[in-house]
Design an enzyme around this catalytic site. Structure first.
Site, PDB file in Angstrom:
ATOM      1  N   GLY A  32       0.759  -1.239   0.000  1.00  0.00           N
ATOM      2  CA  GLY A  32       0.000   0.000   0.000  1.00  0.00           C
ATOM      3  C   GLY A  32       0.791   1.291   0.000  1.00  0.00           C
ATOM      4  O   GLY A  32       0.192   2.370   0.059  1.00  0.00           O
ATOM      5  N   ASP A  45      -5.524  -6.526  -4.733  1.00  0.00           N
ATOM      6  CA  ASP A  45      -4.389  -7.427  -4.567  1.00  0.00           C
ATOM      7  C   ASP A  45      -4.907  -8.845  -4.401  1.00  0.00           C
ATOM      8  O   ASP A  45      -5.983  -9.062  -3.829  1.00  0.00           O
ATOM      9  CB  ASP A  45      -3.529  -7.045  -3.361  1.00  0.00           C
ATOM     10  CG  ASP A  45      -2.132  -7.641  -3.459  1.00  0.00           C
ATOM     11  OD1 ASP A  45      -1.242  -6.965  -4.013  1.00  0.00           O
ATOM     12  OD2 ASP A  45      -1.925  -8.784  -2.999  1.00  0.00           O
ATOM     13  N   ASP A  76      -7.677 -10.945  -8.236  1.00  0.00           N
ATOM     14  CA  ASP A  76      -6.545 -11.078  -9.152  1.00  0.00           C
ATOM     15  C   ASP A  76      -6.697 -10.045 -10.258  1.00  0.00           C
ATOM     16  O   ASP A  76      -7.691 -10.051 -10.993  1.00  0.00           O
ATOM     17  CB  ASP A  76      -6.534 -12.491  -9.737  1.00  0.00           C
ATOM     18  CG  ASP A  76      -5.283 -12.779 -10.552  1.00  0.00           C
ATOM     19  OD1 ASP A  76      -4.586 -11.825 -10.944  1.00  0.00           O
ATOM     20  OD2 ASP A  76      -5.013 -13.970 -10.811  1.00  0.00           O
ATOM     21  N   CYS A  91      10.331  -3.626  -9.363  1.00  0.00           N
ATOM     22  CA  CYS A  91      11.581  -3.490  -8.618  1.00  0.00           C
ATOM     23  C   CYS A  91      12.574  -4.565  -9.044  1.00  0.00           C
ATOM     24  O   CYS A  91      13.469  -4.927  -8.286  1.00  0.00           O
ATOM     25  CB  CYS A  91      11.343  -3.516  -7.109  1.00  0.00           C
ATOM     26  SG  CYS A  91      10.587  -5.023  -6.475  1.00  0.00           S
TER      27      CYS A  91
END
Length: 445
Positions: free
Chosen positions: A258, A278, A304, A376
């Site tokens: 979040g 999520d 999903d 990331c």
């Protein structure tokens, strides 16, 4: 038995759980609440440094045993790693590192191994200067990374991969995001300094602050009142790149835990609606906790993102943030167990999932709207390759990443254009985590 020996034994059990059973280091440490604050701090440091350097320490251990690669029980093996870590990577006095680690064999119910472990650690003191150059001929061992990752980084980042490997082994900096709805960056800086914190760097109009040392969030001024959040500077670029406008309907498609959800709401409080989706109900608890602490509101849904028919109401979105599940190879310095838990075979499967998520969320975007693909990972197969292939399949999509913030602004923040689309940040650049962003606009008509 001393509490110091007990800390070593606890560290060995945790390291063994990660290395042998594939457990999450963060999850294991989260359940460790006993002992004093000093003992918990030592435990955390020993576990993180032992895992961070595990592959190099393991190679060294193999040469220090009386019989090369002599089999050890999982916990004894881990205790030896913890002991070597103290000698090579911490400021723990050598006598304490040896004595307390050897004493921990009794707590692990392996007292007969005390002599073996003592011999290994004493030999390390005598011979490590000679042995280290030998094992360090292999760059994977020298940098304590799996070979497949070293090879992948060398291909994707030929000019930067050694710098990335080095950054992965550093202890991560401590970045804060000031909640601009409750406090200005300048005001929060003054509050920090009044409590003895020093600001090492700042970005993004003083609402992104790096402290000169890590801190317990309970020690940060006004943290429980929502004045600030812990979030890396690279992750904070997401909200500015997506740039929601007043009245926009926004989807955060993989929202947990979040941080980006809340930043979007802080940056643009006049969003009409933000839906945070999520697949993990458990992780959505963190999203709701963060929203409450910061005084923000979003529609939090378990579902999903690749199956919107199960949760979507049919109304298109003006902005979509798609922070895809990935290898997390850009945040290894924060989660060093990635080196041990992630496998080369995982990457292709993750890329398939990322393509699926992008293909399924794109139709939810209005013409003229903007979707931000974020990751990331620092591996091209999960980032620019996914987005580049998507752009080839979808002529109505165009990459507007450089225009979203301006190429000069992105460059000044340490981001650079990469591959077929988007911008990437190499781990360690300007103190940031490794990250990738591609801002895609849906052409009208």
């Amino acid at each position: 038995m001393s509490s110091s020996a007990a800390v070593r034994a606890r560290a060995a059990r945790i390291v063994a759980q990660v290395a042998t059973h594939g457990k999450s280091l963060d999850a294991l440490l989260a359940s460790e609440n006993s002992g004093t604050a000093q003992e918990r701090g030592l435990l955390r440091a020993l576990c993180y440094d032992s895992i961070r350097w595990y592959l190099r320490l393991d190679a060294l251990l193999g040469r220090l045993l009386a019989r090369p690669n002599q089999p050890l029980t999982a916990e004894l093996h881990a205790l030896a790693i913890v002991g070597l870590c103290q000698l090579l990577y911490t400021q723990v006095p050598a006598h304490a590192a040896v004595d307390e680690t050897v004493n921990a064999t009794r707590l692990l119910k392996q007292p007969r191994a005390a002599g073996l472990l003592n011999a290994v650690l004493r030999r390390c003191q005598r011979e490590s200067a000679t042995l280290k150059p030998v094992i360090d001929r292999d760059p994977a061992i020298r940098t304590a990374h799996p070979r497949w990752l070293v090879d992948a980084l060398a291909v994707d980042w030929p000019a930067d991969f050694e710098r990335i490997l080095a950054a992965n082994n550093e202890r991560p900096p401590f970045w804060l995001r000031v909640n601009r709805l409750r406090c200005t960056g300048a005001d929060y800086r003054r509050q920090l300094e009044a409590q003895g914190f020093e600001i090492a760097a700042s970005r993004c109009d003083d609402h992104t602050l790096m402290l000169n040392r890590a801190a317990d969030v309970g020690d940060l001024p006004g943290f429980s009142e929502g004045l600030a959040s812990v979030q890396d500077a690279a992750a904070q670029l997401a909200a500015s790149l997506l740039a929601p406008r007043p009245g926009d309907r926004v989807l955060d498609a993989c929202a947990a835990p979040g941080g980006k959800t809340c930043h979007l709401l802080e940056l643009q409080p006049q969003i009409e609606e933000l839906i945070a989706v999520d697949v993990s109900k458990d992780r959505l608890v963190r999203v709701e906790e963060n929203l409450r602490r910061l005084g923000l509101q979003a529609n939090v849904i378990a579902g999903d993102a690749a199956e919107p028919e199960s949760w979507w109401d049919g109304r298109a979105f003006d902005r979509i943030l798609l922070d895809v599940p990935c290898s997390a190879t850009g945040v290894i310095r924060r989660h060093p167990d990635i080196k041990l838990l992630r496998r080369a075979d995982d990457i292709a499967a993750l890329a398939v999932r990322q393509r699926q998520l992008l293909d399924r969320t794109w139709p939810l975007l209005k013409p003229g709207g903007r979707l931000l693909y974020a990751s990331c990972s620092v591996l091209r197969v999960e980032t620019s390759a996914v987005v580049g292939a998507f752009l080839e399949r979808n002529p109505q999509a165009r990459d507007v990443t450089s225009a979203a913030l301006g190429a000069d602004a992105l460059s000044s923040m340490g981001a650079s254009p990469v591959g077929a689309a988007g911008y990437a940040i190499a781990t360690g650049t300007a103190g940031m985590d490794g990250f990738y962003y591609a801002c895609l606009e849906k052409i009208k008509g």
